[in-house]
Design an enzyme around this catalytic site. Structure first.
Site, PDB file in Angstrom:
ATOM      1  N   ASP A   1      -2.050  -1.019   6.142  1.00 30.31           N
ATOM      2  CA  ASP A   1      -1.635  -0.065   7.703  1.00 30.31           C
ATOM      3  C   ASP A   1      -3.332   0.006   7.682  1.00 30.31           C
ATOM      4  OD1 ASP A   1      -2.617   2.953   7.161  1.00 30.31           O
ATOM      5  OD2 ASP A   1      -2.329   2.170   5.365  1.00 30.31           O
TER       6      ASP A   1
ATOM      7  N   THR B   1      -2.636   1.526  -4.780  1.00 28.90           N
ATOM      8  CA  THR B   1      -3.475   2.144  -3.672  1.00 28.90           C
ATOM      9  C   THR B   1      -4.714   2.125  -4.270  1.00 28.90           C
ATOM     10  OG1 THR B   1      -3.092   4.901  -3.874  1.00 28.90           O
ATOM     11  CG2 THR B   1      -2.339   3.674  -5.769  1.00 28.90           C
ATOM     12  N   SER B   2      -5.460   3.089  -3.617  1.00 28.32           N
ATOM     13  CA  SER B   2      -6.666   3.221  -3.887  1.00 28.32           C
ATOM     14  C   SER B   2      -6.842   4.987  -4.151  1.00 28.32           C
ATOM     15  CB  SER B   2      -7.501   3.542  -2.790  1.00 28.32           C
ATOM     16  OG  SER B   2      -8.208   2.184  -2.695  1.00 28.32           O
TER      17      SER B   2
ATOM     18  N   ASP C   1      -0.233   4.749   1.167  1.00 28.16           N
ATOM     19  CA  ASP C   1      -0.968   6.137   1.965  1.00 28.16           C
ATOM     20  C   ASP C   1      -1.256   5.511   3.792  1.00 28.16           C
ATOM     21  OD1 ASP C   1      -0.518   8.152  -0.024  1.00 28.16           O
ATOM     22  OD2 ASP C   1      -3.080   8.557  -0.101  1.00 28.16           O
TER      23      ASP C   1
ATOM     24  N   LYS D   1     -10.132  -1.678  -3.060  1.00 22.27           N
ATOM     25  CA  LYS D   1      -9.922  -2.228  -1.076  1.00 22.27           C
ATOM     26  C   LYS D   1     -11.896  -1.379  -1.200  1.00 22.27           C
ATOM     27  CE  LYS D   1      -5.526  -1.146  -1.466  1.00 22.27           C
ATOM     28  NZ  LYS D   1      -4.220  -0.943  -1.014  1.00 22.27           N
TER      29      LYS D   1
ATOM     30  N   ASP E   1       1.101  -1.196  -0.016  1.00 21.95           N
ATOM     31  CA  ASP E   1      -0.095  -0.418  -0.243  1.00 21.95           C
ATOM     32  C   ASP E   1       1.137   0.832   0.454  1.00 21.95           C
ATOM     33  OD1 ASP E   1      -2.534   1.683   0.289  1.00 21.95           O
ATOM     34  OD2 ASP E   1      -1.758   1.925   2.261  1.00 21.95           O
TER      35      ASP E   1
END
Length: 214
Positions: free
Chosen positions: A158, A101-102, A9, A133, A7
């Site tokens: 995270d 990543t989103s 961020d 996600k 991931d």
């Protein structure tokens, strides 16, 4: 296990203040309570956030403003990579890792450039998949691009939504940068730095099982 899916961020880059700033500005533009909006935004995707906090507004206009603010933040905001991020990415071999990543690729590349992080060859962003996600689709897409079986992949996350995404993809999931373990993770590390040696051991084929969690 040979592959690492990361991931961005909250895992590699500390962007919490940036996210708060963007959502605060977005909220003020719409006359909404910034704290309440952010509380919703951290657990939902943007369109779901708009539906909950601004049900009477045009979602596409809401999204356009959010994208504008996020792009400006990439250009002018202050970013920092978590301790250990540069060492980890510099040590991973090409073809063994990806970021999932989103966010959107151009923002990720901008943040990597601002923090000096190595840009991955494989990057699965919000535009690359129809389901984000916590769906398993993003991590399964990254594995496919690497030619990896899900059971051979280690996900480093995270956030609860990312952890669920990796677990439902049938992958091993390690959690970092949280004081307590996110539900479901196979191992927990309070910081990314504490996990770097073990992550690299996984990709090199060494046994990290005797390394203690930190």
């Amino acid at each position: 296990m040979q592959y690492v899916l990361l991931d961005v961020d909250g895992t590699l880059i500390d962007a919490v203040d940036n996210q708060r700033r963007v959502w605060r500005t977005w909220s003020r533009r719409h006359g909404l309570d910034a704290d309440e909006v952010y509380r919703v935004a951290v657990r939902t995707r943007p369109l779901e956030t708009f539906a909950e906090v601004a049900p009477g507004r045009d979602p596409q206009q809401c999204l356009a403003l959010l994208h504008e603010l996020e792009d400006e933040d990439v250009r002018s905001g202050t970013y920092a990579a978590f301790d250990g991020a540069a060492e980890l990415l510099d040590s991973l071999h090409p073809g063994t890792w990806a970021v999932v990543t989103s966010n959107y690729a151009h923002r990720v590349r901008g943040r990597f450039a601002r923090t000096g992080l190595r840009v991955p060859e494989v990057l699965v962003d919000a535009a690359a998949v129809e389901e984000g996600k916590p769906s398993p689709v993003p991590y399964l897409r990254a594995a496919a691009l690497l030619g990896a079986a899900p059971e051979d992949c280690l996900v480093v996350e995270d956030a609860p939504s990312g952890v669920r995404s990796g677990l439902d993809a049938g992958m091993t999931v390690w959690g970092v940068n949280t004081p307590a373990a996110v539900d479901g993770v196979h191992r927990h590390f309070a910081t990314l730095r504490a996990a770097v040696r073990e992550i690299l051991a996984v990709t090199s084929g060494r046994d990290a099982s005797d390394a203690s969690d930190r």
